[in-house]
Design a protein around this motif. Structure first.
Motif, PDB file in Angstrom:
ATOM      1  N   TYR A  96     -13.743   6.129   2.459  1.00 22.90           N
ATOM      2  CA  TYR A  96     -13.611   5.643   1.098  1.00 22.90           C
ATOM      3  C   TYR A  96     -12.687   4.425   1.084  1.00 22.90           C
ATOM      4  O   TYR A  96     -11.822   4.275   1.946  1.00 22.90           O
ATOM      5  N   TYR A 110     -10.187   3.686  -0.865  1.00 24.70           N
ATOM      6  CA  TYR A 110      -8.763   4.000  -0.988  1.00 24.70           C
ATOM      7  C   TYR A 110      -8.177   4.431   0.361  1.00 24.70           C
ATOM      8  O   TYR A 110      -7.005   4.166   0.652  1.00 24.70           O
ATOM      9  N   GLN A 111      -9.002   5.082   1.218  1.00 28.90           N
ATOM     10  CA  GLN A 111      -8.528   5.474   2.541  1.00 28.90           C
ATOM     11  C   GLN A 111      -8.278   4.241   3.411  1.00 28.90           C
ATOM     12  O   GLN A 111      -7.264   4.145   4.101  1.00 28.90           O
ATOM     13  N   ARG A 112      -9.203   3.302   3.353  1.00 27.72           N
ATOM     14  CA  ARG A 112      -9.037   2.068   4.134  1.00 27.72           C
ATOM     15  C   ARG A 112      -7.793   1.308   3.673  1.00 27.72           C
ATOM     16  O   ARG A 112      -7.025   0.805   4.493  1.00 27.72           O
ATOM     17  N   GLU A 113      -7.600   1.223   2.347  1.00 24.30           N
ATOM     18  CA  GLU A 113      -6.415   0.543   1.829  1.00 24.30           C
ATOM     19  C   GLU A 113      -5.138   1.212   2.334  1.00 24.30           C
ATOM     20  O   GLU A 113      -4.190   0.538   2.734  1.00 24.30           O
ATOM     21  N   TRP A 114      -5.124   2.537   2.310  1.00 29.01           N
ATOM     22  CA  TRP A 114      -3.959   3.281   2.779  1.00 29.01           C
ATOM     23  C   TRP A 114      -3.709   2.993   4.266  1.00 29.01           C
ATOM     24  O   TRP A 114      -2.574   2.740   4.669  1.00 29.01           O
ATOM     25  N   ILE A 115      -4.782   3.005   5.067  1.00 35.02           N
ATOM     26  CA  ILE A 115      -4.670   2.732   6.504  1.00 35.02           C
ATOM     27  C   ILE A 115      -4.203   1.298   6.751  1.00 35.02           C
ATOM     28  O   ILE A 115      -3.346   1.049   7.604  1.00 35.02           O
ATOM     29  N   GLU A 116      -4.749   0.356   6.008  1.00 33.17           N
ATOM     30  CA  GLU A 116      -4.335  -1.042   6.160  1.00 33.17           C
ATOM     31  C   GLU A 116      -2.853  -1.222   5.832  1.00 33.17           C
ATOM     32  O   GLU A 116      -2.145  -1.971   6.509  1.00 33.17           O
ATOM     33  N   GLU A 117      -2.376  -0.494   4.813  1.00 32.58           N
ATOM     34  CA  GLU A 117      -0.954  -0.569   4.459  1.00 32.58           C
ATOM     35  C   GLU A 117      -0.084  -0.009   5.588  1.00 32.58           C
ATOM     36  O   GLU A 117       0.948  -0.598   5.925  1.00 32.58           O
ATOM     37  N   ARG A 118      -0.504   1.121   6.164  1.00 34.14           N
ATOM     38  CA  ARG A 118       0.257   1.713   7.285  1.00 34.14           C
ATOM     39  C   ARG A 118       0.268   0.769   8.483  1.00 34.14           C
ATOM     40  O   ARG A 118       1.285   0.604   9.149  1.00 34.14           O
ATOM     41  N   GLU A 171       2.641  -2.130   7.793  1.00 29.80           N
ATOM     42  CA  GLU A 171       4.032  -1.685   7.908  1.00 29.80           C
ATOM     43  C   GLU A 171       4.496  -1.676   9.366  1.00 29.80           C
ATOM     44  O   GLU A 171       5.672  -1.856   9.649  1.00 29.80           O
ATOM     45  N   TYR A 198      -4.084  -0.023  15.086  1.00 29.63           N
ATOM     46  CA  TYR A 198      -3.572   1.132  14.356  1.00 29.63           C
ATOM     47  C   TYR A 198      -4.496   2.345  14.524  1.00 29.63           C
ATOM     48  O   TYR A 198      -4.029   3.454  14.787  1.00 29.63           O
TER      49      TYR A 198
END
Length: 140
Positions: free
Chosen positions: A37, A39-47, A50, A58
Motif C-alpha cells: 500500500y 502508506y506502507q511505502r511512505e513509511w518505509i521511505e521515511e525510515r 532517517e 533499506y
C-alpha cells in the motif's frame, strides 16, 4: 557409538543472518518487484531517509534483520531450554570418547557463523565505515 549427526555447519538449514550467499559481492543484481500500500511505502521511505539509505538498501537490510529475528525467536523456542550456542555445541559433539572432537575444531565451528554475522553487519550497515588510513572501522 558415534553420532553420525555430528557436523561442522550451523544447525539451521535455512540461509540465516550468519550466511552471506555471495561473500565476495560478485553476484549479479536482479530487480525485485514488491507490492504494498502507498502508506506502507511512505513509511518505509521515511525510515530509509532517517538512516541515510536508499530504498533498495533499506529493504535488503530489513530482510536481513527480519531473518535474524526469526532465527533468534527459533532459538528461544527450543524445547530443551538451551541457548543457541549451547545447543550448537551439544549437537556437534560425538556420543563416544574415542571420537572426541578437537577443541580448536569445535571452537572454529561455533565461531565461524558469529564471525560471518559480524562481517555481514560491517558490510551492510550504512553507518559503519572502514578507514584504510587507520585500518579499522568507525561510525559515520
Amino acid at each position: 557409538m558415534h553420532n553420525n549427526n555430528t557436523r561442522l555447519t550451523t544447525p539451521k538449514q535455512m540461509i540465516g543472518p550468519n550466511a552471506d550467499p555471495d561473500p565476495d559481492g560478485n553476484g549479479e543484481q536482479v530487480k525485485l518487484t514488491l507490492s504494498m500500500y502507498g502508506y506502507q511505502r511512505e513509511w518505509i521511505e521515511e525510515r530509509a531517509e532517517e538512516r541515510d539509505m536508499n530504498l533498495s538498501e533499506y529493504m535488503r537490510t530489513m530482510a536481513t534483520a527480519g531473518e535474524r529475528q526469526l532465527v533468534a525467536i527459533e532459538s528461544l523456542a527450543d524445547e530443551d531450554g538451551r541457548g543457541e550456542i549451547e545447543a550448537d555445541i551439544v549437537e556437534r559433539l560425538p556420543n563416544d570418547e574415542a571420537n572426541a572432537l578437537d577443541p580448536d575444531e569445535l571452537l572454529e565451528g561455533i565461531l565461524t557463523p558469529i564471525r560471518d554475522t559480524v562481517y555481514t553487519i560491517l558490510k551492510t550497515n550504512s553507518q559503519i565505515e572502514y578507514s584504510p588510513q587507520h585500518e579499522g572501522y568507525y561510525l559515520e
